[in-house]
Design a protein around this motif. Structure first.
Motif, short mmCIF file in Angstrom:
data_model
loop_
_atom_site.label_atom_id
_atom_site.label_comp_id
_atom_site.label_asym_id
_atom_site.label_seq_id
_atom_site.Cartn_x
_atom_site.Cartn_y
_atom_site.Cartn_z
N LEU A 26 0.87 -1.19 0.00
CA LEU A 26 0.00 0.00 0.00
C LEU A 26 0.91 1.23 0.00
O LEU A 26 1.82 1.32 0.82
N TRP A 27 0.64 2.18 -0.89
CA TRP A 27 1.49 3.37 -1.04
C TRP A 27 0.81 4.62 -0.47
O TRP A 27 -0.41 4.79 -0.60
N PHE A 28 1.62 5.47 0.13
CA PHE A 28 1.11 6.71 0.73
C PHE A 28 2.05 7.87 0.42
O PHE A 28 3.27 7.69 0.35
N GLU A 29 1.45 9.05 0.26
CA GLU A 29 2.26 10.28 0.21
C GLU A 29 1.46 11.33 0.97
O GLU A 29 0.51 11.90 0.43
N THR A 30 1.86 11.54 2.22
CA THR A 30 1.07 12.43 3.08
C THR A 30 1.43 13.89 2.80
O THR A 30 2.58 14.19 2.48
N PRO A 31 0.46 14.80 2.94
CA PRO A 31 0.74 16.21 2.69
C PRO A 31 1.55 16.87 3.81
O PRO A 31 2.17 17.91 3.60
N HIS A 32 1.56 16.28 5.00
CA HIS A 32 2.28 16.85 6.14
C HIS A 32 3.43 15.95 6.55
O HIS A 32 3.44 14.77 6.22
N ASP A 45 -8.61 -4.84 4.88
CA ASP A 45 -9.80 -5.69 4.68
C ASP A 45 -9.91 -6.15 3.23
O ASP A 45 -10.20 -7.31 2.94
N GLN A 46 -9.70 -5.21 2.31
CA GLN A 46 -9.76 -5.51 0.88
C GLN A 46 -8.68 -6.53 0.50
O GLN A 46 -8.94 -7.47 -0.26
N CYS A 47 -7.48 -6.37 1.05
CA CYS A 47 -6.40 -7.35 0.82
C CYS A 47 -6.84 -8.74 1.28
O CYS A 47 -6.62 -9.74 0.59
N LEU A 48 -7.45 -8.78 2.47
CA LEU A 48 -7.85 -10.08 3.02
C LEU A 48 -8.88 -10.75 2.10
O LEU A 48 -8.79 -11.95 1.83
N LYS A 49 -9.81 -9.96 1.60
CA LYS A 49 -10.81 -10.51 0.66
C LYS A 49 -10.12 -11.06 -0.58
O LYS A 49 -10.41 -12.16 -1.05
N GLU A 50 -9.19 -10.27 -1.15
CA GLU A 50 -8.45 -10.72 -2.33
C GLU A 50 -7.68 -12.01 -2.09
O GLU A 50 -7.50 -12.83 -2.99
N THR A 83 -9.89 -14.85 11.13
CA THR A 83 -10.84 -15.88 11.56
C THR A 83 -12.10 -15.78 10.70
O THR A 83 -12.66 -14.69 10.56
N ASN A 84 -12.51 -16.91 10.12
CA ASN A 84 -13.70 -16.92 9.24
C ASN A 84 -13.62 -15.85 8.15
O ASN A 84 -14.62 -15.20 7.81
N GLY A 85 -12.42 -15.64 7.63
CA GLY A 85 -12.24 -14.71 6.53
C GLY A 85 -12.28 -13.24 6.90
O GLY A 85 -12.34 -12.37 6.03
N LYS A 86 -12.24 -12.95 8.23
CA LYS A 86 -12.29 -11.55 8.69
C LYS A 86 -11.12 -11.21 9.61
O LYS A 86 -10.58 -12.09 10.29
N LEU A 87 -10.74 -9.92 9.64
CA LEU A 87 -9.80 -9.43 10.64
C LEU A 87 -10.48 -9.60 11.99
O LEU A 87 -11.58 -9.06 12.21
N ASP A 88 -9.84 -10.34 12.90
CA ASP A 88 -10.48 -10.74 14.15
C ASP A 88 -10.23 -9.66 15.21
O ASP A 88 -9.32 -9.75 16.03
N LEU A 117 3.59 -2.87 3.87
CA LEU A 117 3.48 -4.24 3.36
C LEU A 117 2.36 -4.98 4.09
O LEU A 117 2.27 -4.92 5.32
N VAL A 118 1.52 -5.64 3.31
CA VAL A 118 0.50 -6.54 3.87
C VAL A 118 0.86 -7.95 3.43
O VAL A 118 0.94 -8.23 2.23
N LYS A 119 1.12 -8.83 4.40
CA LYS A 119 1.44 -10.22 4.09
C LYS A 119 0.49 -11.10 4.91
O LYS A 119 0.39 -10.94 6.13
N ILE A 120 -0.21 -11.98 4.24
CA ILE A 120 -1.19 -12.84 4.92
C ILE A 120 -0.84 -14.28 4.62
O ILE A 120 -0.60 -14.64 3.46
N ILE A 121 -0.79 -15.12 5.66
CA ILE A 121 -0.59 -16.55 5.43
C ILE A 121 -1.71 -17.33 6.13
O ILE A 121 -2.25 -16.87 7.15
N GLY A 122 -2.06 -18.48 5.58
CA GLY A 122 -3.10 -19.30 6.19
C GLY A 122 -3.76 -20.20 5.16
O GLY A 122 -3.15 -20.56 4.16
N GLU A 123 -5.03 -20.48 5.41
CA GLU A 123 -5.76 -21.39 4.51
C GLU A 123 -7.15 -20.87 4.21
O GLU A 123 -7.72 -20.15 5.03
#
Lengths: 138, 138, 138
Positions: free
Chosen positions: B8-14, B26-31, B106-111, B132-138
């Motif tokens: 995920l990229w950011f460029e903050t104004p301050h 959440d969107q990453c987890l769904k993907e 858990t059950n496809g959601k951030l617990d 960086l978002v890294k997710i491992i599991g099943e």
């Protein structure tokens, strides 16, 4: 799922020291054969830290001065923990700097940004202490 | 075991900012399609944080004031790190706020508990930086 | 890959308290049947911590005094967060002490150094709050 475990041992010459352990952790990852997963690197002692920051000696000097301001070593008597010990400050410094880091493993490499380096932060040294490297994945 | 990775990229104004990234994670987890496992979310830069706290603007103002008390930006010359740079304070602030969070899946959601929200904490902004978002599991 | 989840509930008699939860987490690990993997233990509330340090009452007294110095509770009006609440300090104390720990699981045990103990750190208690234990592995 594969898992890998190794202890890294340190005995620093000073009470407080910062040691770059990135290449040692890299070597662990190679030994593990794990390509995708998570690596946990944690101090096994409660007066030491593992953290990720910059490998820059000026910054390490700043850490020393800053941690001494937030949780000064002396006088030892300011801490109730220091009945038979003198390391109360080290238990507090370790809370600021953290016990552990979790690092993503991608394509068989530590998945780092450009300046991320892993450090062992010692706050009560001059004796043998350990860091645990545990890697899980496939 | 499945694994998933996204930047995920950011460029903050301050120079300093707090951005709620919960819905992006959440969107990453769904993907990822992962239902049970662990999600690691970490700053890839050493002058930024990822942390979990309340999405409340008063609190974010308190963070700003508090971090400036514990590790003031100015004068820049108080930090040895600031030979060619001016971000010594950002390296220290990031230690207080932390590099990363690990979140149960858990059950496809951030617990999460009722008020937990994930933030990107920027302490040396106005330029492109990554999480960086890294997710491992099943 | 196996996964296990449990919530541990607490209601402390004081606003601030430290509770050793190591044996409760040990019990979770036994229930899980997991022999190799990672255990995540995190506060589900944003005014509490899970951390690893020494089970020594003098040190816990030092934590109390130190956290009150770094992020004092009173006057409540010093925090913008405290419009309708009085727990601004608790949100800051939790950043110092941390939200979570990740612990290696090896041979069916929490893979700890000699003095590592897991604590629930409460900074805004006298009400029911939760810790999440999530274990993944084989």
């Amino acid at each position: 799922m594969k898992s890998y475990r190794k202890e890294l041992w340190f005995e620093t010459p000073h009470r407080r020291d910062y040691i770059n352990i990135t290449s040692a952790v890299d070597q662990c990852l190679k030994e593990s054969g794990i390509k995708e997963g998570l690596a946990l690197i944690n101090a096994m002692h409660i007066t030491a830290s593992v953290f990720i920051n910059d490998d820059e000696s000026g910054l390490h000097h700043d850490f020393e001065k800053w941690l001494e301001k937030l949780a000064p070593e002396k006088p030892h008597s300011q801490y109730q923990h220091n009945g038979f010990e003198d390391n109360g400050d080290a238990h507090l410094k370790r809370q600021i700097m953290g016990r552990e880091v979790v690092v993503a493993v991608t394509n068989g490499k530590l998945d780092f940004g450009p300046w991320e380096q892993i450090f062992y932060g010692e706050f009560d040294g001059k004796r043998k202490k350990r860091v645990l490297v545990k890697i899980i994945g496939e």
